[in-house]
Design a protein around this motif. Sequence first.
Motif, PDB file in Angstrom:
ATOM      1  N   UNK A 233      -7.713   1.893 -11.004  1.00 42.77           N
ATOM      2  CA  UNK A 233      -7.889   2.458  -9.672  1.00 42.77           C
ATOM      3  C   UNK A 233      -7.961   3.976  -9.727  1.00 42.77           C
ATOM      4  N   UNK A 234      -8.917   4.517  -9.012  1.00 48.28           N
ATOM      5  CA  UNK A 234      -9.051   5.978  -8.922  1.00 48.28           C
ATOM      6  C   UNK A 234      -8.408   6.462  -7.633  1.00 48.28           C
ATOM      7  N   UNK A 235      -7.180   6.013  -7.402  1.00 45.42           N
ATOM      8  CA  UNK A 235      -6.448   6.403  -6.197  1.00 45.42           C
ATOM      9  C   UNK A 235      -5.290   7.313  -6.604  1.00 45.42           C
TER      10      UNK A 235
ATOM     11  N   UNK B 244     -13.478   0.016  -4.527  1.00 43.80           N
ATOM     12  CA  UNK B 244     -13.476  -0.045  -3.057  1.00 43.80           C
ATOM     13  C   UNK B 244     -12.288  -0.855  -2.564  1.00 43.80           C
ATOM     14  N   UNK B 245     -12.054  -2.027  -3.199  1.00 43.43           N
ATOM     15  CA  UNK B 245     -10.914  -2.849  -2.783  1.00 43.43           C
ATOM     16  C   UNK B 245      -9.602  -2.117  -3.030  1.00 43.43           C
ATOM     17  N   UNK B 246      -9.518  -1.411  -4.154  1.00 46.07           N
ATOM     18  CA  UNK B 246      -8.309  -0.622  -4.436  1.00 46.07           C
ATOM     19  C   UNK B 246      -8.075   0.433  -3.370  1.00 46.07           C
ATOM     20  N   UNK B 247      -9.152   1.085  -2.932  1.00 44.08           N
ATOM     21  CA  UNK B 247      -9.012   2.115  -1.898  1.00 44.08           C
ATOM     22  C   UNK B 247      -8.629   1.520  -0.550  1.00 44.08           C
ATOM     23  N   UNK B 248      -9.127   0.308  -0.268  1.00 44.93           N
ATOM     24  CA  UNK B 248      -8.712  -0.368   0.967  1.00 44.93           C
ATOM     25  C   UNK B 248      -7.234  -0.733   0.890  1.00 44.93           C
ATOM     26  N   UNK B 249      -6.811  -1.299  -0.252  1.00 45.63           N
ATOM     27  CA  UNK B 249      -5.406  -1.673  -0.428  1.00 45.63           C
ATOM     28  C   UNK B 249      -4.487  -0.457  -0.370  1.00 45.63           C
TER      29      UNK B 249
ATOM     30  N   UNK C 107      -1.842   0.046 -11.452  1.00 49.27           N
ATOM     31  CA  UNK C 107      -2.969   0.975 -11.315  1.00 49.27           C
ATOM     32  C   UNK C 107      -4.301   0.345 -11.727  1.00 49.27           C
ATOM     33  N   UNK C 108      -4.261  -0.976 -12.024  1.00 49.75           N
ATOM     34  CA  UNK C 108      -5.465  -1.662 -12.481  1.00 49.75           C
ATOM     35  C   UNK C 108      -5.600  -3.008 -11.769  1.00 49.75           C
ATOM     36  N   UNK C 109      -6.810  -3.323 -11.330  1.00 50.72           N
ATOM     37  CA  UNK C 109      -7.116  -4.627 -10.729  1.00 50.72           C
ATOM     38  C   UNK C 109      -7.972  -5.417 -11.707  1.00 50.72           C
TER      39      UNK C 109
ATOM     40  N   UNK D  21       0.831  -1.197   0.000  1.00 51.44           N
ATOM     41  CA  UNK D  21       0.000   0.000   0.000  1.00 51.44           C
ATOM     42  C   UNK D  21       0.868   1.249   0.000  1.00 51.44           C
ATOM     43  N   UNK D  22       0.619   2.185  -0.926  1.00 54.74           N
ATOM     44  CA  UNK D  22       1.392   3.432  -0.924  1.00 54.74           C
ATOM     45  C   UNK D  22       1.135   4.282   0.314  1.00 54.74           C
TER      46      UNK D  22
END
Length: 372
Positions: free
Chosen positions: A82-84, A345-350, A66-68, A46-47
């Motif tokens: 990912x929109x992170x 959502x999973x990307x934001x959790x990670x 940047x992609x899941x 996680x960054x």
Amino acid sequence: MYDCIIVGAGPAGGTAAYHLAKQGRSVLILEKQSLPRYKPCGGGVSPAIAEWFDFDFSPAISIKADTIRCTWKTGDPVEAKLETPEPVWMVRRDVFDHFLVQQAQKQGAELKDNTEVTGIEFKSDHWQVNTANGPVMGRYLIAADGAKGQMAKWLGFKERKRRLAAALEAEAPAKVENGNIAHFEFGMVKNGYLWNFPKADGYSIGVGTFIGGEPQDFKKILDEYGNSFGLDIKTCQQYGHAICLWNGEQKLHTENAVLAGEAACVVDPFTAEGIRPSIFSGLKASEAINKALSGDINALEQYSDIINAEWGGDMAWAQKLAGLFYRFPGVGYKVGVKRPSAPQIMGKILCGQLRYGDVAGRAIRRLTPFGG
């Protein structure tokens, strides 16, 4: 006499050493292997960890994803960018762990690698740590020697709750295409998932189960999954290892010592993410020991409380989600993963932008059969 001896040079140990040395404490890191050393691990980081340090991690990052992309039995794909603000970092643990220890050394921490700890003895107000190369003394101890380490047992944590997950991993050298995509496969293994994480020079491909169940043929499953990417896993070095999942509140301190990292069983029971919680525990362990060295007699007890509250509180939600998702994976994939918002959502959790507690209530309602 060192202020603190840290056993284990993984993310927890390296983090604790860096922050304690930065506070001017005398620190010794003991590591049984020679650094850099290989460690089986998917290597997704996680960054969010960057906010806990004041240096640039770029030299330790192999590639950024940047992609899941999620699949069910290698079909029915769901892919989302990912929109992170920052993608998930993909690292090789030999490089990453050594880089972290090197930052600690720049702050004055000492490293004795290729030095196995053979036993410990408490001497009225400090620890004697016996090694194959002779004893060393420290006022405080951090046990960060991983899932298979002996330190927790030697410190008296014999009756603690340990929930072990099983994993098998292979490193597949390859010319990497679409190196920005992290792959997750949910239908080929029971009670867990498979992953394929890109690196600059190949893939870390693995399988893990997180809620027990009957033994499965990991090698066969991993081979089939590798074939779907054109990888011959049979020719790759494979590593089986245990993962210490969070399994409820626990005491993580004793006389002048604390547990950190996988020795403290901090791994996410839903995703099996281990690096960020290990670093978090190393950070909090360093803060506690720095306070204890300054005379705070409650600092180590507060460390247990902080980990249980700040990490464990969210892991309780992760554990509930894991229990439902992995028992009913077909339902989970359909009503969870395939929802348009799910990969984000999973990307934001990670990436540390969301906590399970923010989303678990809704997710559990969707996953609970018949609304029960």
